[in-house]
Write a protein that holds these residues in place. Structure first.
Motif, short mmCIF file in Angstrom:
data_model
loop_
_atom_site.label_atom_id
_atom_site.label_comp_id
_atom_site.label_asym_id
_atom_site.label_seq_id
_atom_site.Cartn_x
_atom_site.Cartn_y
_atom_site.Cartn_z
N SER A 194 42.77 38.59 40.61
CA SER A 194 42.93 37.85 40.56
C SER A 194 44.45 37.30 41.57
O SER A 194 44.27 35.86 41.71
N GLU A 197 43.02 35.77 44.74
CA GLU A 197 42.46 34.34 45.08
C GLU A 197 43.98 32.91 44.76
O GLU A 197 43.28 32.24 44.41
N THR A 693 32.24 39.02 43.45
CA THR A 693 33.38 38.64 42.88
C THR A 693 33.48 37.24 42.50
O THR A 693 33.30 36.65 44.42
N SER A 695 35.07 33.04 41.82
CA SER A 695 36.51 32.20 41.99
C SER A 695 37.04 31.43 41.56
O SER A 695 35.37 30.78 42.27
N VAL A 702 39.45 35.56 38.02
CA VAL A 702 38.52 36.56 38.82
C VAL A 702 37.43 36.94 38.67
O VAL A 702 37.61 38.09 37.95
#
Length: 724
Positions: A194, A197, A693, A695, A702
């Motif tokens: 996470s 991002e 992944t 996002s 994510v």
């Protein structure tokens, strides 16, 4: 090979809905900036920023009130534990904090071990499991929190003994269960995904590395590599080395007197065995840059830039000009009416907010000013930020603004005194840093005497716009080139998300979009093999908060596609595309499909949609080379005949597609969705991304999808593609 490029993005709308209905997993980011963890700005009575409360009419100044801060009592135990008591009998509650007096420590290739060890403290002792600890604490309505070098908690006075039995057990007898360690590692790994991002988290990480250097305690950050190096034995070693009563404080605040405090300390903490003190950690002192630097981290598809002006600052705890510096910083960016916030937010409408801070620290502090702005005004925002800093360095602040800020700071200080924990913090600071007894008692008097000249002196001493790192996290193609004007050498330095410097070649690109696609098809397994694929079935899964989401995808070379998503046993969404017709069902309800959806799904209805780009009239344009997932990649912007656009990234080294970025408008706001394709492995001679992944698009985390199984050239029941 990845057949779920577009429909995965569509399905994420369902994930957003589902996660909104449950409590999302708390974000576990990289390791806290150790500079912040150690000092926590505890010396400044008002913190790094001040309350947003202010008066429109500045009252006339009067004599500073005399403050009598509550007294604290101090004593020590034979094992070296230093105890501080702050009595407060307003409520029948007592809080306890054990704090290791460690200025700094280094973790090297195991960066993050301290935080994980701290988290494990409350997860099991020699006599209690995590469940038993939680049950015992919950039963009496208490709480216990742990960190790398601290353990804290509170309980009602009547439950003192029951609480301290558990609290002291956690402190002295942790066992660091391997099963709990593995859970924390998994949570931390998800948090790292996470944070990679999160532009603000990226900015903080890069600032730590650039300001202090990777060999400095404050410059170490948690990464996937360092997390992989950590074992549960390392956590045990960390505890044994750093948790020592000879170098610790016990702070008790609340409904007890000195006699009771001594009884508690001796009964529950005297048995904590002392050890020799640790050797001091040595490292080089970070230095302010000799000239302004522009440091850029690419975040593909970003529509905003996070700007951070920062540099290390030598401001010892208890510096004589600390109060004047606090006033100066508040004027610049310490509260809502500050200059940079008024300039960037109110005057130019570049941002929702801009802040600045100056931290003092036993080792090294820092200055930071930060904001987030639209791509197109990134350079203008930097210009205005530099303008405001230089203005404060060259012009005296007027009396009205000065008195306004001093009143706000005084009010904030007064509100803090209403909390007993403030008195405890003040007592702890005086003990740790050798402040005089009246250091805080005289704060308002010192504040009232700050003059415009003092503010100017502080600004000239501590504000260094020509010697600052300007760290920008944003879209390289939209922003980076415009920032060269701010660098004395006309150069933009590029970094990855963990502060590692990278070189992006500034050379003409001779490859064409068609050649990139050709290389990609070759990397997947070759056109000859791909042309023989007539069907693909994939099973993918992800999990969060203990819930498993499964996706089963079928696709044929006849323009047919079906995807089913379920959460546990609950069917969540079904998507079907059959030669121009779309059928959608979400949470048991039929959903409408607009023209844009039909267009999107077309690009998912073939095993290898890139082989159809020419036939569909998809045109590509090379936008440059960027660092993606720790490798250089060609950036290609594609446009369909309908006008739909999206951006793809292809590894220069392998030819494989590594990222897709889709942007769409939702209620006048640009929504960016990013998908990374990772861990390509061959199946029947064809490479498939085994980890993806996803996002953005409103998701609070994510999402990591794993490819559990894949089959090619199988018989698929044609009724699966029927649309009712």
């Amino acid at each position: 090979m990845n057949i779920f490029n577009n429909f995965t993005f569509r399905m994420m709308a369902s994930v957003v809905l589902i996660t909104a209905m449950i409590n999302c997993t708390p974000k576990v980011g990289g390791k806290m900036d150790r500079a912040t963890e150690q000092s926590s700005n505890t010396e400044n009575p008002n913190g790094q920023s001040v309350s947003d409360n202010f008066r429109s009419q500045v009252p006339k100044g009067g004599p500073a009130p005399i403050i009598k801060i509550g007294k604290s009592e101090e004593f020590s135990l034979p094992n070296g534990l230093k105890v501080i008591l702050v009595e407060n009998h307003k409520l029948p509650v007592v809080s306890y904090q054990v704090l290791m007096d460690e200025e700094a420590w280094t973790e090297g290739e195991k960066s993050g071990v301290g935080n994980i060890a701290g988290d494990l403290l409350t997860r099991g002792t020699t006599s209690r499991s995590k469940a038993q600890i939680d049950e015992a604490v919950d039963f009496i309505g208490a709480r216990i929190n742990s960190g790398a070098t601290s353990l804290s908690g509170s309980a009602l006075t009547k439950h003192t003994d029951k609480f301290l039995e558990v609290f002291s057990d956690v402190l002295m007898n942790p066992v660091f269960p391997k099963s709990e360690f593995e859970k924390i590692v998994k949570e931390t790994s998800s948090g790292l995904a996470s944070s990679k991002e999160d532009a603000n988290e990226i900015s903080r990480n890069v600032a730590s590395v650039i300001n202090y250097g990777k060999d400095h305690p404050y410059g170490e950050i948690l990464t996937e590599k360092t997390l992989e190096n950590i074992r549960v034995e390392d956590c045990k070693s960390f505890y044994k080395y750093y948790w020592n009563p000879s170098n610790a404080f016990l702070v008790m605040v609340g409904d007890l007197n000195l006699e009771e405090a001594k009884k508690i300390a001796n009964e529950y903490f005297a048995g904590w065995k002392s050890k020799p003190l640790n050797k001091a950690v040595t490292f080089s002192q970070p230095e302010i840059p000799i000239a302004r630097t522009i440091d850029f981290v690419n975040k593909a598809g970003a529509v905003q830039s996070v700007i951070r002006m920062t540099y290390p600052l030598d401001m010892p705890m208890g510096a004589e000009d600390r109060t004047a510096t606090s006033v100066m910083n508040s004027i610049l960016g310490g509260y809502f009416q500050s200059r940079i916030n008024q300039n960037l937010r109110e005057t130019h409408a570049y941002t929702y907010g801009a802040r600045s801070s100056i931290s003092s620290d036993p080792l090294i502090g820092n200055f930071t000013a930060s904001t987030s702005v639209r791509n197109e005004v990134t350079d203008s925002a930097i210009y205005e930020l530099i303008y405001e800093v230089n203005k404060l360095r060259t012009e005296l602040v007027d009396d009205k603004e000065l008195e306004m800020v001093k009143n706000v700071l005084a009010g904030s200080f007064g509100r803090r005194l209403e909390r007993a924990s403030t008195v405890a913090t003040f007592a702890l600071n005086k003990k740790r840093y050798g402040f005089p007894d009246d250091y805080y008692d005289t704060y308002l008097d010192k504040l009232s005497k700050v003059t415009a000249e003092d503010v100017l002196d502080a600004a000239q001493k501590y504000l260094k716009p020509d010697n600052a790192h300007f760290i920008v996290v944003g879209s390289k193609s939209d922003v980076a080139e415009k920032l060269k004007q701010f660098a004395p050498d006309g150069k933009v330095n590029f970094y990855n998300t963990y502060g590692e410097k990278i070189e992006i070649p500034d050379e003409p690109i001779s490859i064409s979009p068609d050649e990139i696609i050709s290389n990609y098809l070759t990397a997947l397994g070759g056109v000859e093999l791909l042309e023989k694929v007539n069907s693909v079935k994939q099973v993918l899964s992800t999990s969060f908060q203990g819930m498993t989401m499964t996706m089963i995808n079928h696709v044929t070379n006849k323009g047919q596609f079906r995807s089913e998503m379920s959460m546990g046993e609950q069917a969540v969404q079904t998507q079907i595309y059959n030669n121009g017709k779309v059928g959608l069902q979400a949470m048991g309800q039929d959903m409408p499909a607009d023209e844009a959806m039909v267009e999107d799904f077309k690009y998912s209805a073939y095993p290898v949609p890139e082989m159809m780009y020419k036939e569909w009239g998809v045109k590509g344009a090379i936008e440059g080379v960027e660092e993606i997932n720790d490798e250089l990649a060609y950036v290609v912007k594609w446009q369909a005949g309908s006008g739909k656009t999206w951006t793809e990234y292809y590894s220069k080294e392998t030819g494989l597609k590594t990222r897709i970025v889709n942007q769409s408008d939702a209620n006048g706001t640009t929504v960016t969705q990013t998908m990374n394709m990772l861990d390509y492995k061959p199946v029947n001679g064809i490479r498939f991304a085994h980890k993806t992944t996803i996002s953005g698009g409103g998701m609070p985390m994510v999402l990591e999808m794993k490819l559990d199984s894949v089959e090619t050239n199988i018989e698929i029941d044609p009724t699966l593609f029927e649309i009712k």
